[in-house]
Design an enzyme around this catalytic site. Structure first.
Site, PDB file in Angstrom:
ATOM      1  N   TRP A 117       2.409   1.498  -2.636  1.00 55.90           N
ATOM      2  CA  TRP A 117       1.834   2.822  -2.560  1.00 55.90           C
ATOM      3  C   TRP A 117       0.730   2.861  -1.511  1.00 55.90           C
ATOM      4  O   TRP A 117       0.105   1.858  -1.210  1.00 55.90           O
ATOM      5  CB  TRP A 117       1.277   3.217  -3.932  1.00 55.90           C
ATOM      6  CG  TRP A 117       2.303   3.279  -4.992  1.00 55.90           C
ATOM      7  CD1 TRP A 117       3.508   3.951  -4.969  1.00 55.90           C
ATOM      8  CD2 TRP A 117       2.238   2.649  -6.266  1.00 55.90           C
ATOM      9  NE1 TRP A 117       4.187   3.800  -6.136  1.00 55.90           N
ATOM     10  CE2 TRP A 117       3.425   2.997  -6.971  1.00 55.90           C
ATOM     11  CE3 TRP A 117       1.312   1.826  -6.903  1.00 55.90           C
ATOM     12  CZ2 TRP A 117       3.694   2.560  -8.261  1.00 55.90           C
ATOM     13  CZ3 TRP A 117       1.571   1.391  -8.178  1.00 55.90           C
ATOM     14  CH2 TRP A 117       2.750   1.762  -8.847  1.00 55.90           C
ATOM     15  N   VAL A 120      -2.829   1.525  -2.416  1.00 52.96           N
ATOM     16  CA  VAL A 120      -2.947   0.114  -2.776  1.00 52.96           C
ATOM     17  C   VAL A 120      -2.368  -0.771  -1.675  1.00 52.96           C
ATOM     18  O   VAL A 120      -3.086  -1.446  -0.948  1.00 52.96           O
ATOM     19  CB  VAL A 120      -2.231  -0.163  -4.129  1.00 52.96           C
ATOM     20  CG1 VAL A 120      -2.335  -1.641  -4.509  1.00 52.96           C
ATOM     21  CG2 VAL A 120      -2.805   0.712  -5.236  1.00 52.96           C
ATOM     22  N   CYS A 121      -1.062  -0.736  -1.559  1.00 46.92           N
ATOM     23  CA  CYS A 121      -0.365  -1.700  -0.695  1.00 46.92           C
ATOM     24  C   CYS A 121      -0.407  -1.343   0.784  1.00 46.92           C
ATOM     25  O   CYS A 121      -0.089  -2.187   1.624  1.00 46.92           O
ATOM     26  CB  CYS A 121       1.086  -1.836  -1.154  1.00 46.92           C
ATOM     27  SG  CYS A 121       1.209  -2.483  -2.838  1.00 46.92           S
ATOM     28  N   LEU A 122      -0.812  -0.123   1.113  1.00 51.99           N
ATOM     29  CA  LEU A 122      -1.065   0.227   2.504  1.00 51.99           C
ATOM     30  C   LEU A 122      -2.542   0.073   2.835  1.00 51.99           C
ATOM     31  O   LEU A 122      -2.898  -0.496   3.867  1.00 51.99           O
ATOM     32  CB  LEU A 122      -0.608   1.665   2.787  1.00 51.99           C
ATOM     33  CG  LEU A 122      -0.742   2.150   4.228  1.00 51.99           C
ATOM     34  CD1 LEU A 122       0.050   1.274   5.190  1.00 51.99           C
ATOM     35  CD2 LEU A 122      -0.303   3.612   4.346  1.00 51.99           C
ATOM     36  N   PRO A 125      -4.121  -3.960   3.251  1.00 56.43           N
ATOM     37  CA  PRO A 125      -3.871  -4.676   4.508  1.00 56.43           C
ATOM     38  C   PRO A 125      -4.380  -3.938   5.735  1.00 56.43           C
ATOM     39  O   PRO A 125      -4.831  -4.571   6.697  1.00 56.43           O
ATOM     40  CB  PRO A 125      -2.344  -4.821   4.540  1.00 56.43           C
ATOM     41  CG  PRO A 125      -1.827  -3.782   3.628  1.00 56.43           C
ATOM     42  CD  PRO A 125      -2.860  -3.619   2.566  1.00 56.43           C
TER      43      PRO A 125
END
Length: 221
Positions: A117, A120-122, A125
């Site tokens: 999502w 979070v995951c974008l 990083p």
């Protein structure tokens, strides 16, 4: 005064300087994707992946806890059928050496990210890579969050940190840059026809008109 890397010709994407990382486009993440219509994200991330393939932009596929979260979507895997996605336990992709080592070895500094999502995951990083000196571009319409607000707030947070928001077709056309680059122009048109939505309809119409002979009137009129 230092030069702003986000303006001028150097601020545009270049295939030879780009690397793409596609993060967690897998079933578990799609089940709670509410910021976008899921079919749009599927269409857009596949279009983005095909664009990278046309321009020989290195592309990393990665997912989190594949045995529980599921394999990445078939349409995306089909673009790179011989590539095994990097399976992680880390929520933050940038803490996974199997991903970051590939990016570092490429020597490329234009880092393009899309993920599920967004918040979070974008975000994680993107923010960490910015701190390491990468020019980070976040593909907002190939990413999505658990709510529209979550997606929007995450994009704002990343922009404040220095990331550049962009959509997938903008990436495609910045890589193409000039229709005189005939070695890729036909493939670019094919991607637009397949994944471009209303732009595909307009292009198909244009191609129809270009292939049609202008009507001849009688009597010189």
């Amino acid at each position: 005064m230092s030069k702003n890397p986000k303006i001028g010709l150097e601020g545009l994407l270049r295939p030879e300087d780009s690397i793409l990382v596609l993060i967690d486009h897998q079933p578990y993440q799609f089940t709670n994707l509410n910021s976008h219509e899921p079919t749009m994200i599927i269409n857009n991330v596949i279009g983005l992946a095909k664009s990278a393939k046309v321009f020989n932009v290195p592309t990393i596929l990665t997912n989190v806890m594949e045995e529980r979260g599921g394999h990445i979507i078939k349409g995306l895997q089909d673009v790179f059928p011989d590539q095994k996605p990097i399976n992680r336990t880390s929520i933050n992709t940038w803490e996974e050496p199997n991903v970051t080592d590939v990016v570092k070895k490429s020597g490329r500094k234009q880092l393009i990210l899309a993920a599920l999502w967004t918040e979070v995951c974008l975000a994680m990083p993107a923010i960490q890579a910015l701190g390491e000196g990468y020019d980070v571009f976040i593909v907002t319409d190939a990413s999505g969050g658990v709510t529209a607000e979550a997606h929007d707030m995450a994009v704002r947070r990343m922009v404040q940190a220095g990331a550049v928001p962009i959509n997938w077709m903008a990436v495609l056309f910045e890589w193409q840059r000039d229709w005189a680059r005939t070695e890729t122009s036909a493939d670019v048109s094919e991607i637009v026809l397949e994944h471009g939505g209303a732009s595909a309809v307009a292009l198909a119409w244009e191609l129809q008109l270009l292939a049609t002979t202008a009507p001849v009137t009688s009597g010189g009129h």
